[in-house]
Design a protein around this motif. Structure first.
Motif, short mmCIF file in Angstrom:
data_model
loop_
_atom_site.label_atom_id
_atom_site.label_comp_id
_atom_site.label_asym_id
_atom_site.label_seq_id
_atom_site.Cartn_x
_atom_site.Cartn_y
_atom_site.Cartn_z
N PHE A 13 0.84 -1.19 0.00
CA PHE A 13 0.00 0.00 0.00
C PHE A 13 0.88 1.25 0.00
CE2 PHE A 13 -3.07 -3.05 1.68
CZ PHE A 13 -4.21 -2.69 0.98
N ALA A 14 0.54 2.20 -0.85
CA ALA A 14 1.25 3.47 -0.88
C ALA A 14 0.78 4.33 0.29
CB ALA A 14 1.00 4.19 -2.20
N THR A 15 1.73 4.88 1.05
CA THR A 15 1.41 5.76 2.17
C THR A 15 2.19 7.07 2.01
OG1 THR A 15 3.22 5.01 3.63
CG2 THR A 15 1.19 3.72 3.64
N SER A 16 1.91 8.02 2.89
CA SER A 16 2.58 9.31 2.81
C SER A 16 4.07 9.21 3.14
CB SER A 16 1.92 10.30 3.78
OG SER A 16 1.96 9.79 5.10
N SER A 49 -5.42 -10.34 1.77
CA SER A 49 -5.02 -11.34 0.78
C SER A 49 -6.24 -11.85 -0.01
CB SER A 49 -4.29 -12.51 1.45
OG SER A 49 -5.09 -13.09 2.48
N MET A 50 -7.37 -12.02 0.66
CA MET A 50 -8.58 -12.48 -0.03
C MET A 50 -9.22 -11.36 -0.85
SD MET A 50 -8.88 -15.70 0.42
CE MET A 50 -7.09 -15.64 0.18
N LEU A 51 -9.17 -10.13 -0.36
CA LEU A 51 -9.67 -9.00 -1.14
C LEU A 51 -8.84 -8.81 -2.41
CD1 LEU A 51 -10.44 -6.45 1.72
CD2 LEU A 51 -12.13 -7.56 0.23
N ALA A 52 -7.55 -9.12 -2.32
CA ALA A 52 -6.69 -9.05 -3.51
C ALA A 52 -7.14 -10.07 -4.55
CB ALA A 52 -5.24 -9.29 -3.12
N ALA A 53 -7.47 -11.28 -4.09
CA ALA A 53 -7.95 -12.31 -5.01
C ALA A 53 -9.28 -11.91 -5.64
CB ALA A 53 -8.09 -13.64 -4.28
N MET A 54 -10.12 -11.22 -4.86
CA MET A 54 -11.42 -10.78 -5.37
C MET A 54 -11.32 -9.54 -6.25
SD MET A 54 -13.97 -12.72 -4.10
CE MET A 54 -15.43 -11.68 -3.98
N GLY A 55 -10.18 -8.85 -6.23
CA GLY A 55 -10.03 -7.63 -7.01
C GLY A 55 -10.74 -6.45 -6.39
N LEU A 56 -10.82 -6.42 -5.05
CA LEU A 56 -11.60 -5.39 -4.37
C LEU A 56 -10.74 -4.43 -3.55
CD1 LEU A 56 -14.59 -7.59 -3.12
CD2 LEU A 56 -14.52 -6.07 -5.10
N PRO A 58 -8.29 -1.03 -3.05
CA PRO A 58 -8.29 0.30 -3.66
C PRO A 58 -7.08 0.52 -4.56
CG PRO A 58 -7.58 0.42 -1.36
CD PRO A 58 -8.05 -0.98 -1.59
N TRP A 59 -7.09 1.64 -5.25
CA TRP A 59 -6.02 1.93 -6.21
C TRP A 59 -4.67 2.12 -5.54
CZ3 TRP A 59 -3.22 6.43 -5.76
CH2 TRP A 59 -3.76 7.42 -4.94
N THR A 60 -4.64 2.38 -4.25
CA THR A 60 -3.37 2.54 -3.53
C THR A 60 -2.63 1.23 -3.34
OG1 THR A 60 -4.59 2.41 -1.45
CG2 THR A 60 -4.12 4.61 -2.30
#
Length: 326
Positions: A13-16, A49-56, A58-60
């Protein structure tokens, strides 16, 4: 061929202040009809990890993987249109907080019928009949009346049942349940778990259960992955994991179960999960591990063979004699 096949999955994840690795080189293989649990503390990367598999995500989020496939189809290269044909139909997910996942502006009946409209070739009458059937399946009383209710008019347990009904509406081949019993009382927790395992046995779908409750794992799952600080640190059959944990973190989790306590005070794991700025050079669990030495603190541990539970550890516990000989 595995229904869900994940190899070397990482999510940054991109952070400040730079990037934060939430998931680090995770492997997972789930067969059709399997019941697999993923356990670990908050912040261990289970849901991500599961949200990554689902493609859900965010763009960050930046997702990398050697393999990320569902039923042989590469999920990394799917177009949005092609992904929508799979997600919600063949792959479905029950989210952790029903009140933040259901739209408060629409009735629960409208929301479940919308899922049916998007994925199945049903007319309005058939969608209505299917919605009533689904509410009956998940144990919602007076289903035709409840279809016209808004989420705020239902209890937390009832909204969780609505979420389950939406997730199984299109008869998915893989259902991911993200801590489906969070914030529910013990009686409702048992009902929800019995409902999920019953549906899994009845329909033959694969079920991934994300939880931090080892008691739930012992009662429901067949195989379990243990995650810590974004890494998978162990994977075993449930009976073997509870009898012979190989990673010190798994052993510490099991030792903290009340039914295993031998003293009046429950044992605890000191410290906290490392964050973005305090990740050790070696084993991520080394600052909290009573067995750690200088090697653990400076050298990333190897992944042990399956006979030692795929433990990510320099000094695995309970090593079988045959594995030790190898």
């Amino acid at each position: 061929m595995s229904l869900l096949d994940i190899r070397n999955l990482s999510v940054d994840f991109a952070t400040s202040t730079g990037t934060f690795r939430a998931v680090d080189s995770v492997d997972l293989s789930v067969d059709a009809g399997d019941l697999h649990a993923i356990v670990g503390e908050s912040g261990s990367g289970k849901s991500v990890s599961m949200l990554a598999a689902m493609g859900l995500l965010p763009w960050t989020a930046t997702i990398t993987a050697d393999t990320l496939a569902f039923d042989g189809r590469d999920l990394r290269d799917l177009s949005p249109r092609a992904r929508r044909r799979i997600i919600g139909k063949d792959m479905s997910m029950i989210f952790q907080e029903p009140m933040s996942s259901l739209n408060p502006c629409f009735t629960v009946g409208f929301q479940i019928k919308e899922a049916l409209r998007q994925h199945l070739d049903l007319d309005r009458k058939q969608r209505h009949a299917r919605a009533i059937e689904l509410f009956e399946m998940v144990g919602i009383p007076a289903p035709e009346k409840r279809l016209s209710a808004f989420p705020h008019q239902l209890s937390g347990g009832m909204n969780q049942r609505v979420m389950i009904a939406m997730a199984i509406a299109c008869k998915p081949r893989l259902l991911i349940a993200d801590e489906p019993t969070t914030a529910l009382d013990v009686t409702i927790q048992a009902q929800i778990l019995d409902l999920l395992t019953g549906l899994q046995a009845e329909t033959g779908m694969a079920l991934i259960l994300i939880t931090h409750d080892m008691g739930v794992v012992a009662e429901t799952a067949r195989r379990v992955s243990v995650q810590y600080a974004g890494q998978k640190v162990e994977e075993q059959e449930v009976a073997s994991l509870f009898s012979d944990p190989h990673h010190p973190y798994t052993a510490a989790l099991l030792a903290a179960l009340p039914e295993r306590a031998t003293e009046r005070r429950l044992p605890t794991i000191p410290g906290v999960v490392p964050g973005q700025h305090d990740r050790p050079e070696g084993c991520l669990f080394s600052p909290r591990c009573k067995f750690a030495d200088e090697r653990c603190r400076t050298v990333p541990p190897p992944v042990q063979p399956p006979a030692i539970g795929l433990a990510r550890c320099h000094y695995p516990l309970n090593v079988p004699e045959e594995a030790d000989a190898i």
